[in-house]
Design a protein around this motif. Structure first.
Motif, PDB file in Angstrom:
ATOM      1  N   SER A 105      97.730  32.194 -71.229  1.00  0.00           N
ATOM      2  CA  SER A 105      96.393  31.644 -71.004  1.00  0.00           C
ATOM      3  C   SER A 105      95.883  30.880 -72.217  1.00  0.00           C
ATOM      4  O   SER A 105      95.280  29.803 -72.091  1.00  0.00           O
ATOM      5  CB  SER A 105      95.426  32.782 -70.659  1.00  0.00           C
ATOM      6  OG  SER A 105      94.132  32.287 -70.433  1.00  0.00           O
ATOM      7  N   ASP A 121      97.777  27.590 -72.620  1.00  0.00           N
ATOM      8  CA  ASP A 121      97.372  26.645 -71.569  1.00  0.00           C
ATOM      9  C   ASP A 121      96.218  25.772 -72.041  1.00  0.00           C
ATOM     10  O   ASP A 121      96.129  24.590 -71.695  1.00  0.00           O
ATOM     11  CB  ASP A 121      96.944  27.398 -70.305  1.00  0.00           C
ATOM     12  CG  ASP A 121      98.127  27.849 -69.467  1.00  0.00           C
ATOM     13  OD1 ASP A 121      99.259  27.393 -69.731  1.00  0.00           O
ATOM     14  OD2 ASP A 121      97.908  28.674 -68.547  1.00  0.00           O
ATOM     15  N   ARG A 122      95.323  26.351 -72.835  1.00  0.00           N
ATOM     16  CA  ARG A 122      94.179  25.581 -73.325  1.00  0.00           C
ATOM     17  C   ARG A 122      94.639  24.457 -74.252  1.00  0.00           C
ATOM     18  O   ARG A 122      94.053  23.378 -74.262  1.00  0.00           O
ATOM     19  CB  ARG A 122      93.195  26.502 -74.073  1.00  0.00           C
ATOM     20  CG  ARG A 122      92.710  27.722 -73.309  1.00  0.00           C
ATOM     21  CD  ARG A 122      91.733  27.396 -72.197  1.00  0.00           C
ATOM     22  NE  ARG A 122      92.384  26.917 -70.989  1.00  0.00           N
ATOM     23  CZ  ARG A 122      93.019  27.713 -70.106  1.00  0.00           C
ATOM     24  NH1 ARG A 122      93.114  29.010 -70.318  1.00  0.00           N
ATOM     25  NH2 ARG A 122      93.547  27.208 -69.019  1.00  0.00           N
ATOM     26  N   ASP A 149      96.144  21.702 -71.864  1.00  0.00           N
ATOM     27  CA  ASP A 149      95.091  20.996 -71.140  1.00  0.00           C
ATOM     28  C   ASP A 149      94.305  20.083 -72.086  1.00  0.00           C
ATOM     29  O   ASP A 149      93.998  18.936 -71.753  1.00  0.00           O
ATOM     30  CB  ASP A 149      94.133  21.993 -70.486  1.00  0.00           C
ATOM     31  CG  ASP A 149      94.815  22.847 -69.433  1.00  0.00           C
ATOM     32  OD1 ASP A 149      96.022  22.640 -69.178  1.00  0.00           O
ATOM     33  OD2 ASP A 149      94.150  23.738 -68.869  1.00  0.00           O
ATOM     34  N   GLY A 172      86.595  21.535 -68.493  1.00  0.00           N
ATOM     35  CA  GLY A 172      87.816  22.260 -68.173  1.00  0.00           C
ATOM     36  C   GLY A 172      88.024  23.473 -69.055  1.00  0.00           C
ATOM     37  O   GLY A 172      88.726  24.421 -68.673  1.00  0.00           O
ATOM     38  N   SER A 173      87.444  23.471 -70.250  1.00  0.00           N
ATOM     39  CA  SER A 173      87.542  24.646 -71.126  1.00  0.00           C
ATOM     40  C   SER A 173      86.482  25.689 -70.787  1.00  0.00           C
ATOM     41  O   SER A 173      86.673  26.883 -71.027  1.00  0.00           O
ATOM     42  CB  SER A 173      87.399  24.223 -72.594  1.00  0.00           C
ATOM     43  OG  SER A 173      86.087  23.746 -72.865  1.00  0.00           O
ATOM     44  N   PRO A 233      87.671  28.306 -67.494  1.00  0.00           N
ATOM     45  CA  PRO A 233      88.361  29.571 -67.766  1.00  0.00           C
ATOM     46  C   PRO A 233      87.559  30.504 -68.667  1.00  0.00           C
ATOM     47  O   PRO A 233      87.702  31.729 -68.577  1.00  0.00           O
ATOM     48  CB  PRO A 233      89.671  29.135 -68.445  1.00  0.00           C
ATOM     49  CG  PRO A 233      89.362  27.801 -69.028  1.00  0.00           C
ATOM     50  CD  PRO A 233      88.401  27.162 -68.068  1.00  0.00           C
ATOM     51  N   GLU A 240      90.220  24.570 -59.661  1.00  0.00           N
ATOM     52  CA  GLU A 240      90.953  25.452 -60.555  1.00  0.00           C
ATOM     53  C   GLU A 240      91.959  24.642 -61.371  1.00  0.00           C
ATOM     54  O   GLU A 240      92.229  23.470 -61.086  1.00  0.00           O
ATOM     55  CB  GLU A 240      91.634  26.553 -59.747  1.00  0.00           C
ATOM     56  CG  GLU A 240      90.627  27.459 -59.036  1.00  0.00           C
ATOM     57  CD  GLU A 240      91.246  28.726 -58.504  1.00  0.00           C
ATOM     58  OE1 GLU A 240      91.397  29.676 -59.286  1.00  0.00           O
ATOM     59  OE2 GLU A 240      91.589  28.755 -57.312  1.00  0.00           O
ATOM     60  N   ARG A 241      92.552  25.269 -62.363  1.00  0.00           N
ATOM     61  CA  ARG A 241      93.379  24.547 -63.336  1.00  0.00           C
ATOM     62  C   ARG A 241      94.511  23.749 -62.689  1.00  0.00           C
ATOM     63  O   ARG A 241      94.696  22.571 -62.999  1.00  0.00           O
ATOM     64  CB  ARG A 241      93.964  25.543 -64.351  1.00  0.00           C
ATOM     65  CG  ARG A 241      94.885  24.874 -65.369  1.00  0.00           C
ATOM     66  CD  ARG A 241      95.400  25.851 -66.387  1.00  0.00           C
ATOM     67  NE  ARG A 241      96.203  25.160 -67.387  1.00  0.00           N
ATOM     68  CZ  ARG A 241      97.530  25.077 -67.341  1.00  0.00           C
ATOM     69  NH1 ARG A 241      98.206  25.636 -66.352  1.00  0.00           N
ATOM     70  NH2 ARG A 241      98.189  24.426 -68.285  1.00  0.00           N
ATOM     71  N   ARG A 267      93.260  20.593 -60.994  1.00  0.00           N
ATOM     72  CA  ARG A 267      92.799  19.569 -61.931  1.00  0.00           C
ATOM     73  C   ARG A 267      93.984  18.839 -62.562  1.00  0.00           C
ATOM     74  O   ARG A 267      93.986  17.604 -62.674  1.00  0.00           O
ATOM     75  CB  ARG A 267      91.931  20.207 -63.034  1.00  0.00           C
ATOM     76  CG  ARG A 267      90.649  20.839 -62.539  1.00  0.00           C
ATOM     77  CD  ARG A 267      89.668  21.100 -63.686  1.00  0.00           C
ATOM     78  NE  ARG A 267      90.240  21.890 -64.760  1.00  0.00           N
ATOM     79  CZ  ARG A 267      90.208  23.226 -64.799  1.00  0.00           C
ATOM     80  NH1 ARG A 267      89.673  23.911 -63.812  1.00  0.00           N
ATOM     81  NH2 ARG A 267      90.719  23.865 -65.838  1.00  0.00           N
ATOM     82  N   LEU A 268      94.986  19.597 -62.973  1.00  0.00           N
ATOM     83  CA  LEU A 268      96.140  18.974 -63.616  1.00  0.00           C
ATOM     84  C   LEU A 268      96.920  18.097 -62.649  1.00  0.00           C
ATOM     85  O   LEU A 268      97.379  17.005 -63.012  1.00  0.00           O
ATOM     86  CB  LEU A 268      97.056  20.055 -64.205  1.00  0.00           C
ATOM     87  CG  LEU A 268      96.507  20.815 -65.408  1.00  0.00           C
ATOM     88  CD1 LEU A 268      97.550  21.805 -65.925  1.00  0.00           C
ATOM     89  CD2 LEU A 268      96.099  19.861 -66.526  1.00  0.00           C
ATOM     90  N   SER A 275      84.633  20.107 -61.818  1.00  0.00           N
ATOM     91  CA  SER A 275      84.662  21.143 -62.857  1.00  0.00           C
ATOM     92  C   SER A 275      83.262  21.698 -63.102  1.00  0.00           C
ATOM     93  O   SER A 275      83.081  22.917 -63.258  1.00  0.00           O
ATOM     94  CB  SER A 275      85.235  20.571 -64.157  1.00  0.00           C
ATOM     95  OG  SER A 275      86.580  20.172 -63.989  1.00  0.00           O
TER      96      SER A 275
END
Length: 204
Positions: A87, A90-91, A94, A125-126, A129, A148-149, A152-153, A183
């Motif tokens: 997790s 992932d930040r 992103d 986006g940050s 989560p 959700e992530r 978005r990606l 978002s």
């Protein structure tokens, strides 16, 4: 959207996970290695205008994002550390994707409006989560939402690849605007969910 494919992705990656484990590759190594590739690719390819190449390379590693989790379960090493590492990294991934687009549209693309939209996607986006993590830290839940992530990606990488392939820049501008809005709505949805849970706890 993509979260519904999680079961199919797990079945697909199971033999790959077993092969990597036999080679002595750890789940953590896959997590760190994948993040490094995404970050380096995003911060090199996007600012230099290699949008199609960057989106394709990053897309491959985004699709394999669940591989480390499959490996951990196969090895009997699933636990809080792996979830935390995945997790957290992932930040980084992103952030690098949207930061790369910000750099492209402020320099190579010279489009301040789209750059601001990419920055909005990065910030919002940050927060998405964070809202979930903070809620869970308080003993509540705040998952779900319209953006959700994975969704978005997928959208930003498809739009970036399309522009890199020759589509007009406005395609990415529109997608980034929609992602920023989605978002923001997701943040509100999660805050509302936590508010209702908190109100219920108080009334009890």
């Amino acid at each position: 959207m993509l979260n519904g494919l999680r079961g199919a992705m797990t079945r697909f990656f199971t033999p790959v996970a077993r092969a990597l484990l036999r080679l002595g590759v750890s789940p953590d190594a896959v997590t760190v290695g994948g993040t490094l590739v995404v970050v380096v690719t995003a911060l090199w390819a996007f600012p230099t205008g290699h949008l199609l190449v960057g989106a394709l390379v990053i897309g491959v590693f985004v699709l394999t994002d669940s591989l480390d989790g499959v490996m951990a379960r196969q090895a009997g090493r699933s636990g809080p550390w792996g979830a935390f590492l995945d997790s957290t990294l992932d930040r980084f991934g992103d952030g690098a994707i949207f930061a790369g687009l910000v750099l492209w549209f402020t320099a190579g693309g010279d489009d301040r409006v789209t750059a601001v939209l990419a920055l909005a996607c990065l910030v919002l986006g940050s927060i998405v989560p964070y809202a979930r993590a903070r809620a869970e830290g308080l003993g509540m839940t705040a998952s779900g939402g319209i953006a959700e992530r994975a969704d978005r990606l997928l959208l930003v990488l498809v739009a970036t690849a399309a522009v890199g392939f020759g589509a007009p820049d406005v395609v990415l501008t529109v997608v980034l605007a929609l992602l920023a809005l989605a978002s923001a709505v997701t943040v509100v949805q999660r805050m509302s969910k936590v508010y209702r849970q908190a109100a219920t706890q108080v009334s009890e």
